[in-house]
Write a protein that holds these residues in place. Sequence first.
Motif, PDB file in Angstrom:
ATOM      1  N   GLU A  94       0.821  -1.211   0.000  1.00 17.39           N
ATOM      2  CA  GLU A  94       0.000   0.000   0.000  1.00 17.39           C
ATOM      3  C   GLU A  94       0.855   1.260   0.000  1.00 17.39           C
ATOM      4  N   GLY A  95       1.605   1.442  -1.085  1.00 17.22           N
ATOM      5  CA  GLY A  95       2.501   2.590  -1.150  1.00 17.22           C
ATOM      6  C   GLY A  95       1.805   3.932  -1.297  1.00 17.22           C
ATOM      7  N   ASP A  96       0.566   3.937  -1.790  1.00 16.10           N
ATOM      8  CA  ASP A  96      -0.148   5.197  -1.999  1.00 16.10           C
ATOM      9  C   ASP A  96      -0.405   5.891  -0.661  1.00 16.10           C
ATOM     10  N   PRO A  97       0.060   7.120  -0.475  1.00 12.20           N
ATOM     11  CA  PRO A  97      -0.089   7.791   0.823  1.00 12.20           C
ATOM     12  C   PRO A  97      -1.517   8.169   1.186  1.00 12.20           C
ATOM     13  N   THR A  98      -2.464   8.058   0.253  1.00 13.62           N
ATOM     14  CA  THR A  98      -3.863   8.379   0.551  1.00 13.62           C
ATOM     15  C   THR A  98      -4.659   7.163   0.996  1.00 13.62           C
ATOM     16  N   SER A  99      -4.017   5.990   1.083  1.00 13.15           N
ATOM     17  CA  SER A  99      -4.744   4.752   1.380  1.00 13.15           C
ATOM     18  C   SER A  99      -4.206   4.073   2.626  1.00 13.15           C
ATOM     19  N   ARG A 100      -5.142   3.544   3.460  1.00  7.86           N
ATOM     20  CA  ARG A 100      -4.769   2.765   4.629  1.00  7.86           C
ATOM     21  C   ARG A 100      -5.648   1.522   4.798  1.00  7.86           C
ATOM     22  N   LYS A 101      -6.487   1.204   3.833  1.00 10.88           N
ATOM     23  CA  LYS A 101      -7.432   0.098   3.999  1.00 10.88           C
ATOM     24  C   LYS A 101      -6.726  -1.251   4.155  1.00 10.88           C
ATOM     25  N   ASP A 102      -5.689  -1.496   3.391  1.00 15.20           N
ATOM     26  CA  ASP A 102      -4.981  -2.776   3.487  1.00 15.20           C
ATOM     27  C   ASP A 102      -4.201  -2.870   4.791  1.00 15.20           C
ATOM     28  N   ALA A 103      -3.681  -1.724   5.261  1.00 12.46           N
ATOM     29  CA  ALA A 103      -2.981  -1.712   6.550  1.00 12.46           C
ATOM     30  C   ALA A 103      -3.934  -2.077   7.678  1.00 12.46           C
ATOM     31  N   VAL A 104      -5.171  -1.582   7.601  1.00 10.44           N
ATOM     32  CA  VAL A 104      -6.171  -1.903   8.614  1.00 10.44           C
ATOM     33  C   VAL A 104      -6.533  -3.379   8.561  1.00 10.44           C
ATOM     34  N   LEU A 105      -6.746  -3.908   7.365  1.00  4.83           N
ATOM     35  CA  LEU A 105      -7.088  -5.331   7.232  1.00  4.83           C
ATOM     36  C   LEU A 105      -5.988  -6.221   7.801  1.00  4.83           C
ATOM     37  N   LEU A 106      -4.756  -5.944   7.434  1.00  5.74           N
ATOM     38  CA  LEU A 106      -3.653  -6.808   7.860  1.00  5.74           C
ATOM     39  C   LEU A 106      -3.367  -6.691   9.349  1.00  5.74           C
ATOM     40  N   ALA A 107      -3.548  -5.504   9.900  1.00 11.44           N
ATOM     41  CA  ALA A 107      -3.268  -5.313  11.319  1.00 11.44           C
ATOM     42  C   ALA A 107      -4.424  -5.784  12.199  1.00 11.44           C
ATOM     43  N   ARG A 108      -5.653  -5.681  11.702  1.00 11.58           N
ATOM     44  CA  ARG A 108      -6.798  -5.953  12.555  1.00 11.58           C
ATOM     45  C   ARG A 108      -7.568  -7.220  12.177  1.00 11.58           C
ATOM     46  N   LEU A 240     -17.006  -2.522  -0.680  1.00 11.21           N
ATOM     47  CA  LEU A 240     -15.701  -1.931  -0.987  1.00 11.21           C
ATOM     48  C   LEU A 240     -15.137  -1.305   0.270  1.00 11.21           C
ATOM     49  N   LEU A 241     -13.833  -1.302   0.387  1.00  9.70           N
ATOM     50  CA  LEU A 241     -13.173  -0.557   1.448  1.00  9.70           C
ATOM     51  C   LEU A 241     -12.643   0.759   0.884  1.00  9.70           C
ATOM     52  N   LEU A 242     -12.957   1.847   1.565  1.00 13.28           N
ATOM     53  CA  LEU A 242     -12.488   3.172   1.176  1.00 13.28           C
ATOM     54  C   LEU A 242     -11.686   3.782   2.312  1.00 13.28           C
ATOM     55  N   THR A 243     -10.662   4.554   1.969  1.00 14.01           N
ATOM     56  CA  THR A 243      -9.965   5.382   2.948  1.00 14.01           C
ATOM     57  C   THR A 243     -10.427   6.807   2.706  1.00 14.01           C
ATOM     58  N   VAL A 244     -11.167   7.357   3.647  1.00 12.77           N
ATOM     59  CA  VAL A 244     -11.741   8.696   3.496  1.00 12.77           C
ATOM     60  C   VAL A 244     -10.949   9.667   4.355  1.00 12.77           C
ATOM     61  N   SER A 245     -10.427  10.728   3.733  1.00 11.80           N
ATOM     62  CA  SER A 245      -9.605  11.700   4.458  1.00 11.80           C
ATOM     63  C   SER A 245      -9.790  13.075   3.838  1.00 11.80           C
ATOM     64  N   GLY A 246      -9.000  14.039   4.299  1.00 15.17           N
ATOM     65  CA  GLY A 246      -9.116  15.401   3.801  1.00 15.17           C
ATOM     66  C   GLY A 246     -10.015  16.229   4.692  1.00 15.17           C
ATOM     67  N   ALA A 247     -11.100  16.758   4.137  1.00 15.08           N
ATOM     68  CA  ALA A 247     -12.014  17.638   4.866  1.00 15.08           C
ATOM     69  C   ALA A 247     -13.000  16.842   5.706  1.00 15.08           C
ATOM     70  N   VAL A 248     -12.465  15.980   6.582  1.00 12.65           N
ATOM     71  CA  VAL A 248     -13.276  15.194   7.513  1.00 12.65           C
ATOM     72  C   VAL A 248     -12.652  15.338   8.902  1.00 12.65           C
ATOM     73  N   PRO A 249     -13.448  15.165   9.973  1.00 12.21           N
ATOM     74  CA  PRO A 249     -12.889  15.311  11.327  1.00 12.21           C
ATOM     75  C   PRO A 249     -11.715  14.388  11.599  1.00 12.21           C
ATOM     76  N   GLU A 250     -11.772  13.161  11.089  1.00 14.53           N
ATOM     77  CA  GLU A 250     -10.663  12.222  11.229  1.00 14.53           C
ATOM     78  C   GLU A 250     -10.669  11.258  10.055  1.00 14.53           C
ATOM     79  N   PRO A 251      -9.502  10.818   9.580  1.00 15.05           N
ATOM     80  CA  PRO A 251      -9.471   9.819   8.507  1.00 15.05           C
ATOM     81  C   PRO A 251     -10.129   8.522   8.962  1.00 15.05           C
ATOM     82  N   GLN A 252     -10.824   7.864   8.056  1.00 15.42           N
ATOM     83  CA  GLN A 252     -11.511   6.627   8.391  1.00 15.42           C
ATOM     84  C   GLN A 252     -11.378   5.624   7.252  1.00 15.42           C
ATOM     85  N   VAL A 253     -11.351   4.349   7.611  1.00 14.34           N
ATOM     86  CA  VAL A 253     -11.490   3.279   6.632  1.00 14.34           C
ATOM     87  C   VAL A 253     -12.932   2.810   6.715  1.00 14.34           C
TER      88      VAL A 253
END
Length: 327
Positions: A94-108, A240-253
């Motif tokens: 998951e090299g793309d800096p805008t994505s964390r969905k795979d990191a969440v799956l693998l860690a959790r 689908l899994l989305l990584t939502v960030s930017g103009a949100v209170p906190e980033p979320q998967v």
Amino acid sequence: MSPALPEQPAVLALGRPRLLAGLDRAARLDRSAHLSAHGSLPQHTETQLTALAEAVALRGRGGAGFPFARKLRAVGQAARRRGARPAVVVNGCEGDPTSRKDAVLLARAPHLVLDGALLTAAALGAGSVVVGVTRAAAEASVREALAERGLADRRARSVRARVVRLPERLVSGESSALLRAAGGGLPLPPGRHDRASREGLDGAPTLLSNAETFAQLALAARLGAEGYAATGAPGEPGTLLLTVSGAVPEPQVVEVPGGVPLAYVLKVCGAAPAPQGVLTGGCHGAWLDAATAARARVSHGGLADCGGTLGVGAVLALPADACPLGE
């Protein structure tokens, strides 16, 4: 805007969770909790698994969206033609800096990813399974999951399963960089390379796909084609899994049914009512202006119809005070 996403963002499911099932009760699903949340995994032959992947129109979730059934068929044919034992590689870098969905799956929820990888390995008769990661939490979680399955001891099973850690950078997510590193080389693309299905890990025919793809396959194997298609968009069943960030209170998967309105996803995540624009698909994706984003639907086809792309499943809403040219 935040310069970097946290390694483990908050998780949210719009509707009944599938990939994120059980994560409302535990920070990480061990083997027992995983089986409690998902149940046992039925085995499939290569023919059955290929038919299932075709029936649910499973596509890679790492960016390119390549049909998984075509990869299965290509690797199986190459292995038989060469008389070689194939390999299975999970790309969780998951090299793309805008994505964390795979990191969440693998860690959790590492066992869901391993389910799909080992199911594929058994169907193909693969001799090895490699999981590529870049983050410490993912590496520790997958190593623990392999130990929970009795796969940490190489002598314990006919299939060899291991984890490879690459540097945390964009290029590490490139498939040939992962294959090169898994074979003991530098974690960099070689410049020229053959298709992994023909010559991948250590020269063997290799089925390589990203972490979410294998997790989706494990769900489809449990639910069956009809059950899997009970949610989702026409021609694109499932979630689908989305990584939502930017103009949100906190980033979320966020796990969403395919075809859900993008505006609804942003609203639930707390985004500003009318962001300047929305980046879809990650760094190799496309920007949608506010009006277009308001009518877009989250699926390969729905985003493509609006000039966007699903890509790595990243959704970044541009705040009103951010410079569009700078971003």
